[in-house]
Enzyme design. Structure first.
Site, PDB file in Angstrom:
ATOM      1  N   ASP A  78       0.867  -1.183   0.000  1.00  0.00           N
ATOM      2  CA  ASP A  78       0.000   0.000   0.000  1.00  0.00           C
ATOM      3  C   ASP A  78       0.906   1.236   0.000  1.00  0.00           C
ATOM      4  O   ASP A  78       2.128   1.128   0.119  1.00  0.00           O
ATOM      5  CB  ASP A  78      -0.840  -0.083   1.293  1.00  0.00           C
ATOM      6  CG  ASP A  78      -1.893   0.999   1.405  1.00  0.00           C
ATOM      7  OD1 ASP A  78      -2.237   1.619   0.389  1.00  0.00           O
ATOM      8  OD2 ASP A  78      -2.367   1.219   2.550  1.00  0.00           O
ATOM      9  N   GLU A  87       2.626   5.202  -3.835  1.00  0.00           N
ATOM     10  CA  GLU A  87       2.627   6.230  -4.902  1.00  0.00           C
ATOM     11  C   GLU A  87       3.945   6.958  -4.990  1.00  0.00           C
ATOM     12  O   GLU A  87       4.294   7.349  -6.127  1.00  0.00           O
ATOM     13  CB  GLU A  87       1.467   7.203  -4.667  1.00  0.00           C
ATOM     14  CG  GLU A  87       0.097   6.565  -4.754  1.00  0.00           C
ATOM     15  CD  GLU A  87      -0.232   5.663  -3.562  1.00  0.00           C
ATOM     16  OE1 GLU A  87       0.312   5.905  -2.471  1.00  0.00           O
ATOM     17  OE2 GLU A  87      -1.007   4.714  -3.739  1.00  0.00           O
ATOM     18  N   ASP A 141      -9.089   4.098  -1.658  1.00  0.00           N
ATOM     19  CA  ASP A 141     -10.015   4.494  -0.591  1.00  0.00           C
ATOM     20  C   ASP A 141     -11.308   5.085  -1.138  1.00  0.00           C
ATOM     21  O   ASP A 141     -11.509   6.304  -1.127  1.00  0.00           O
ATOM     22  CB  ASP A 141      -9.335   5.516   0.325  1.00  0.00           C
ATOM     23  CG  ASP A 141      -8.117   4.916   1.003  1.00  0.00           C
ATOM     24  OD1 ASP A 141      -7.929   3.689   0.917  1.00  0.00           O
ATOM     25  OD2 ASP A 141      -7.357   5.674   1.613  1.00  0.00           O
TER      26      ASP A 141
END
Ligand code: NOJ
Length: 978
Positions: free
Chosen positions: A539, A542, A615
């Site tokens: 996770d 980015e 999300d």
């Protein structure tokens, strides 16, 4: 545990109020220097109209043709900067893809040119069948089996066009927006108006540029009058030092006669991309590709979210072409339509070379094949990973995990995987168990694994900067961390507080990273408190940096090789999941398929695992747009994808949760997940009738696992997506171009229309062809029409509009089990859904689901065919036969099988697995006999209803053949006679 919401945690970590982290935390085009420059360039071009002309031209005397005609190289100059040199290179690959590269030559610095090397599986083979012919104005090469394709490079101004049968398909720089900002030395700020005096009466082009349009002032005419954010840029409280100065790349890419474009995920919008330019653009900003952790992302926006795939399909009823731009820096893409039937796009990237692949199609199917030859196919996942995944932030202790597992079993609800989010780890030091709550991690994992299940545990890329974290200590000592612009260790904030980031571009990281996952102690630190039943969730890659500009890393940070973060941002996350999937695959002697879920992704990420849409919010809007996002990442090659079931934020009411389970069960990746601050919402907690509905959905997913697995096998071989929107299935049907709320599952023949509206009792479904479609559950026959037809079907809360297209044979396993592993020896049911002409066909692929033995030929691949043999009009023959060796050129996960033995060890191991039921849907009348060929009469039942060949709608005729006693691995035939 503390109950803090996401904002609360952020606020705690940062010591700042975090109010609403939404759109204003991220740049719009006008807040980004190079995007603003790119758009201003296009505004000036528009303003100048016919008078606009690209300053870039090719010097014909510089042309050289290398590698036996295959590579064309030439020098390019911009009239504005005659002292600067650019090189253009074109190659035609053996499958017709044209690669166009342009770079600055002998410049002050080197532009980043490695994006393709991370995205591509290998260096593509160059065609040996190319002959370049130079004329006065252009150079061209016709190629293809009938020389139907042609690539034409025009010298002045420079354009590159791909033609098919003499018609332009893709044109580069046709509008003259090509601009590769060359490297320069920072002197004092120069305004181009200083170079030539403004002409009287000339018009200003935009509000911000007081440029004067005059060809006697060419730099201002083309570039604008000032150095707009060339050397530094400030956004909010951050300043991006730009030591390399301006190096952006602008290029217009036009698709004449292609009215629709799809792709460039990830954006929360419709599949057919709405316009961003023109008289009344749908979005005012271009689509942005800049992997970003956008808190509560908008359900309709061109803003970046977590992943970026610079792949676009341009489509019309008679042609599809595609492009892939291997650029890793922030990129903005304007989309507009000039004439009614054409699409114009404008690509503006912050840095990097031009490295563009033109995929000639001419069908969507061809594009998928061309693209997957470049970047690889979705890897065949472990079978269990197609089951249901139960996640939440967080299961708070090992006993919590055990209880949740127990509750699933008590309710007879199937589940394959339990997930642990960040709170399993001590102070968010990934790999290190928080022993207060997880005192016995290996026992917990074993308790899950004993019941045939797996666990997925999160490992994020930020490492807590503390002396008692061996992983950070080692990375820091070995110099494996990302650096600041001053070459010191970069420090930022994430879940673990003060953190550092592993630099996966550094080859010295790779073996070290893999060593961390070893379950045996092999180096100073390995994850011995783990087992092979643990898989990984990557996770925040980015990367998400809570106190960084736009919640990510500063662009002037430095990676291995001296590249700035700006150059590599969009591929950074892919390297993380790439290395993690290798680490999991290689962690023990026993080689098993890894499962890695990633949030950030790029072209090529399909080789390393699954993605999810991040999300999302517990709203109907987000549920609906999630379906579109998943379709568009499928277009970008990432078939293994899904959204958080239930919505990450919020507490969905039971109706919404049921619908969300339906959406999830019909997606390639099926996982429920919830924010730490939400109420518990595991399916067993629901009241009736909702609980029963969700249980049925879970069971439906499990019964369909053979369909999903066969679909993934197909994808892993052909590159065609698992989820196929209408334009992919019916490229000629204009009415289907905009449809993005229903789709087909690979070539199974299943059509799904997920219901994403509150209080729905019925749904509208578009049937694109003159074919019968059967309701999956009750075999009601619906009729499509040659020019498309919309039907209305019942869609009460317990109903999913799911159809079998006439002409398909689908294989399911109908016995409810607690997990996919307990289904491995279960018998099959075959559903033969007859077409209007009384035929049907389907495939079934099986292997051990976990190892790589399939790459050595250990699998079962059957074809089922139902047809009326010639001259036996009163017979239907349903046959099972071997699909044999992969077709020439086909490869499983890139490995081409040379020989295939149908009696391989895996096939033998399931020789006893039967087909326990065959259901034939849509027969005309009651048969006289039903037999296995050469055998006795079978036990069967028939109910008369609507026949496939009828025009009528209504429940179809059903022939149920009970236990025909045929093996799923053998050739056999069932003969139905009248
Ligand atoms: C952000 C992810 O998107 C979310 O799924 C996860 O629960 C949190 N990080 C905490 O790890």
């Amino acid at each position: 545990m503390r109950s803090l919401n996401y904002l609360g945690i952020l606020s705690l970590l940062l010591g700042v109020p975090t109010h609403s982290l939404k759109a204003h935390d991220f740049k719009t085009c006008s807040q980004s220097g190079f995007c603003r420059r790119g758009r201003a360039l296009s505004a000036r071009a528009k303003e100048a109209g016919e008078a606009w002309s690209s300053p870039y031209s090719l010097d014909p005397s510089s042309i050289s043709i290398a590698s036996n005609q295959a590579i064309f190289i030439a020098g390019v100059k911009s009239a504005l900067y005659p002292e600067i040199n650019f090189g253009l290179e074109l190659r035609v690959h053996d499958d017709g893809v044209v690669r166009v590269r342009m770079d600055e030559v002998r410049g002050l610095r080197k532009r980043y040119d490695e994006a393709a090397s991370w995205a591509l599986i290998s260096e593509p083979t160059i065609s040996s069948d190319i002959k370049w012919t130079a004329g006065k104005k252009d150079i061209r090469a016709a190629y293809g089996p009938k020389k139907e394709n042609e690539v034409v490079v025009t010298f002045a101004p420079l354009t590159v066009a791909l033609l098919r049968n003499g018609k332009e398909q893709v044109v580069l720089n046709g509008q003259g927006l090509l601009h590769m900002e060359h490297f320069r030395t920072k002197t004092q700020e120069v305004t181009h108006t200083e170079e030539a005096a403004p002409q009287e009466g000339a018009e200003a082009v935009s509000d911000d540029a007081q440029a004067v349009i005059t060809p006697t002032n060419p730099r201002a005419w083309f570039e604008g009058d000032k150095e707009d954010d060339y050397w530094e840029e400030t956004f909010s409280s951050w300043t991006d030092s730009k030591p390399k100065g301006p190096e952006s790349l602008s290029l217009d890419i036009n698709f004449p006669n292609h009215p629709v474009v799809y792709g460039i995920p990830q954006h929360a919008t419709r599949l057919a991309l709405p316009t961003t330019t023109g008289e009344s653009p749908f979005f005012s900003d271009p689509y942005r590709l800049y992997n970003a952790d956008v808190f509560e992302y908008l359900a309709s926006s061109p803003m970046s979210i977590y992943g970026s795939i610079p792949v676009l399909h341009a489509h019309s009823a008679d042609s599809t072409v595609g492009i892939f731009h291997a650029v890793a820096s922030e990129t903005w893409i304007d989309v507009g339509h000039s004439a009614e039937k054409s699409t114009e796009t404008h690509w503006i990237s912050e840095s990097g070379i031009l490295d563009l692949f033109l995929m000639p199609g001419p069908t969507p199917e061809d594009i998928f094949k061309q693209y997957s030859r470049l970047t690889g196919t979705t890897v065949l996942p472990a079978h269990w990973s197609l089951g249901y995944h139960q996640c939440r932030w967080n299961y708070v202790s090992s006993d919590d995990v055990r209880t949740v597992q127990k509750r699933f079993d008590e309710e007879d609800m199937p589940v394959d995987v339990f997930w642990l989010d960040i709170e399993y780890s001590e102070e968010h030091k990934y790999f290190i168990w928080d022993k207060k709550n997880f005192p016995d991690p290996v026992d917990m994992i074993n308790d899950v694994a004993t019941l045939g299940r797996k666990m997925v545990v999160i490992v994020d890329p930020h490492l807590k900067r503390t002396s008692d974290y061996p992983v950070y200590q080692a990375a820091s000592e070995k110099g494996l961390l990302v650096k600041t612009k001053s070459e010191t260790e970069y420090e930022g904030w994430c879940w673990s507080g003060s953190s550092a980031w592993v630099d996966f571009f550094n080859p010295n990281v790779w073996d070290w990273w893999k060593s961390l996952f070893k379950t045996q102690q092999i180096s100073t630190w390995s994850w011995t408190e783990s087992t092979n039943a643990v898989h990984i969730w990557n996770d925040m890659n980015e990367p998400s940096v809570f106190n960084g500009p736009e919640i990510t890393m500063p662009k002037d940070n430095i990676h291995h090789g001296g590249w700035e973060h700006r150059d590599v941002h969009n591929i950074n996350g892919m390297l993380f999941s790439n290395l993690t999937s290798q680490a999991v695959a290689e962690r023990s002697e026993e080689l098993t398929r890894p499962f890695v879920l990633t949030r950030a992704f790029y072209a090529g990420s399909q080789r390393f695992g699954a993605m999810w849409t991040g999300d999302n919010l517990g709203t109907w809007e987000h549920m609906a747009v999630g379906v579109k996002i998943v379709l568009s990442v499928n277009i970008g090659g990432m078939s293994f994808s899904g959204s958080d079931v239930g919505g990450f934020f919020g507490n969905p009411e039971p109706e919404m949760l049921v619908r969300w389970y339906q959406v999830g069960a019909m997606a390639p990746f099926f996982r429920a997940h919830a924010h730490i601050d939400t109420k518990r919402r595991e399916p067993f907690l629901l009241e009736q009738p909702y609980k029963g509905m969700v249980k049925d959905i879970l069971r439906l997913r499990y019964s369909m696992l053979p369909i999903w697995y066969t679909a993934f096998r197909e994808t892993s071989v052909t590159g065609l997506p698992v989820l196929r929107p209408h334009y992919v299935m019916f490229p000629k049907d204009k009415a289907g171009f905009d449809i993005d709320d229903q789709y087909y599952i690979a070539s199974s023949g299943l059509l799904v229309k997920p219901v994403t509206e509150k209080d729905a009792t019925e749904a509208k479904v578009y049937l694109p062809e003159d074919q019968v479609y059967y309701d999956y559950f009750n075999h009601h026959a619906y009729r499509g029409a040659a020019n498309g037809k919309e039907i209305t079907v019942p869609a009460a809360l317990h109903q999913i509009p799911l159809f079998i297209r006439g002409g398909s044979i689908v294989s399911t396993r109908e016995r409810p089990r607690r997990s996919s592993t307990s289904m491995k020896a279960d018998p099959f049911t075959l559903r033969v859904a007859l077409s209007r002409t009384g035929t049907a066909r389907g495939e079934l692929y099986l292997d051990d689901g976990e190892t790589y033995a399939h790459r050595a030929g250990h699998f079962v691949w059957r074809e089922f065919v139902a047809e009326t043999p010639k001259k036996k009009s009163r017979t239907l023959r349903i046959a099972s036969r071997d699909m044999g060796v992969a077709r020439p050129g086909e490869a499983v996960d890139g490995v081409v099988l040379k020989a295939f033995n149908p009696a391989n060890a895996y096939a033998q191991s399931i020789a006893d697995v039967r087909v326990e039921k065959v259901v034939v849907v849509g027969l005309n009348s009651k048969p006289k006999t039903v037999k296995v060929e050469g055998g006795a009469d079978l036990n069967w039942e028939f109910t008369l209803g609507v026949a496939a060949a009828d025009k009528k709608e209504g429940t179809a005729s059903i022939l149920t053949i009970k236990d025909p006693r045929v093996s799923v691995v053998k050739d056999w035939a069932i003969i139905v006679e009248w």
